[in-house]
Design a protein around this motif. Sequence first.
Motif: not given
Length: 629
Positions: A346-358
């Motif tokens: 879950s952390i991996r998915k959430g962090l990846t999404n936030r980095v790409l969105t940023s």
Amino acid sequence: MSEVEMSVEKHVFEADVAKLLHLMVHSVYSDKNVFLRELISNAADACEKLRYEAIVAPELLGSDPAPRITLTLDEENARLIVEDNGIGMSRDELVESLGTIARSGTRAFMERIEAAQGKDGAQLIGQFGVGFYSAFMVADNVDVVSRRAGTDKAWHWASDGKGSYTVSAVELADAPARGTRITLHLMDDAKNYTSRWTVERIVKDQSGHVPVPISIVEKPGAEPAQVADGTALWTKQKSDISKEDYADFYRGVAGQYDEPALTVHFRAEGRHEYTALAFVPGSKPFDLFDPDRKGRMKLYVKRVFITDEAELLPRYLRFVRGLVDTADLPLNVSREMIQESPLLASIRKGLTNRVLTSIEKLAESDPDTFAKLWDNFGSVIKEGIYEDFERRNQLLALSRFRTTAADDKPRALNDYVKAMKDGQTAIYYLTGDNLAQLQASPQLEGFRARGMEVLLLTDPVDSFWVTTAPDFEGKPFKSITQGTADLAGIAKEDGASATEPEAAASVTEFVSFARTTLGEAVSDVRASDRLTESAVCLVAPEHGPDRQLQKMLQGAGRIDSAAKPVLEINPGHQLIAALAACPAEDKTFREDAVKLLLDQARVLDGDKPEDPRAFAERLSRVFDRALKG
């Protein structure tokens, strides 16, 4: 004999300590430095326990309310002392906590808190009872002197870690006023832990952000020097953190000296709670393409460093630096090896999404900074198009490409699609080793004549992701070096007919003659609608990899040989018309000419003639014929 001197008790460990300690020292921990992290974690827990109990009993704090952890270095006596002014331990607690492996006072204390008020109690770190015993990796004897807050007795626990321990009362004058003092009598090969440089580096790397200030006393009697202030940048509100604060922290966590191009700081709440602070560097790390290089995201549990080897981001974001801090990640007994768990996923998915969105937001708000970011890391991000099916469309939209329509700066696929010509159904691309070579490729001629944009792809990964990305916004990707060009329905920019005039009969016959002459050297010879200036070019057959991917696979030993190419001949070229007009009786010259055309096409494609000697002989014969008129 005083009461204190008579109170020595000898105990045998309740567990098979020798066996468990051997297993822990040789299997659980791969880095001896973690012993200091474990002891500091325990000390921080003790201070947190005192803070919690002092809520209802403030007198426990006495005249010393500020928590602290002190590390005293004693090089002369080969000792390292770790002392805190936390809750301390009574005799029974010493026996309970240190007498049995895997029985953690912290765990029991948390169970009490959670039963009383849920999971939002004290910020406790330790969850397992083996952390203290990591001290025996570096010490052949360990002394623990502790005095529980609010009591007038102090106790001494001592062991060599080989099967037994002693507990005895100790004079109050020889004990901390409150808390615990652990003295490690270091082994010969561990005396470097009395070096301030060594200890300070370990503290800053592994425990610099525990919620208690940490000081070092360089030698007994010296003044303490603070090396960690007990605050963690990522726990503060973003409004309280300046750009300079972020930059300073980035340089420390990333080991670089530039400015971060992008900072991503957020707290995830809900089913899983964690805080992340990630940075995209402002310059390219020297080991970006090292095949053994791992990511540089650190994992903390309640501000205690656990590992920098947890896969918190996919490999195509391996350039991102930073950390994740969580309070409820399941760990194994060592707190060093991270178990695969739904929370980690879950952390991996959430962090990846936030980095790409940023990164996407940066592309919109600050195109110049994004352009530099893409120049540094675009070739790595594109690996995700090949590897990350779930985010493929997002990564395609984020990606930028050099094209024939914009030589000065990369273009987004959205812009490419908007500029597509009437009748164009595919996104065309050309792969190769360098931009100049691609820009000179003869395969581009028919596309340029029609004003059609072509992606110029020079990164090695480009040859792979185009084979796995089926389309973008419904438009398939198509190599201009593979199959037919399909340009017949698109008008040329000079107003000429979209359809090429029918080739003269002599040219058609020459194409047929070339096909027969070259035989198995090529898979086909055909008239080309993609050539407008060059006489010939090579393309790959309709099915299978394109020309560049074939070369890469062959060079890597993945395929024995490339598929036979297709030789395309420009029926409108002056040279082809002249050769087609040569009499059939001049067969040797025509055969030499056809084979030279194939070698010319190979050279234009970045290759060399298949048989240099035969090439030279054919060229000499052609020159002789020309000189003789």
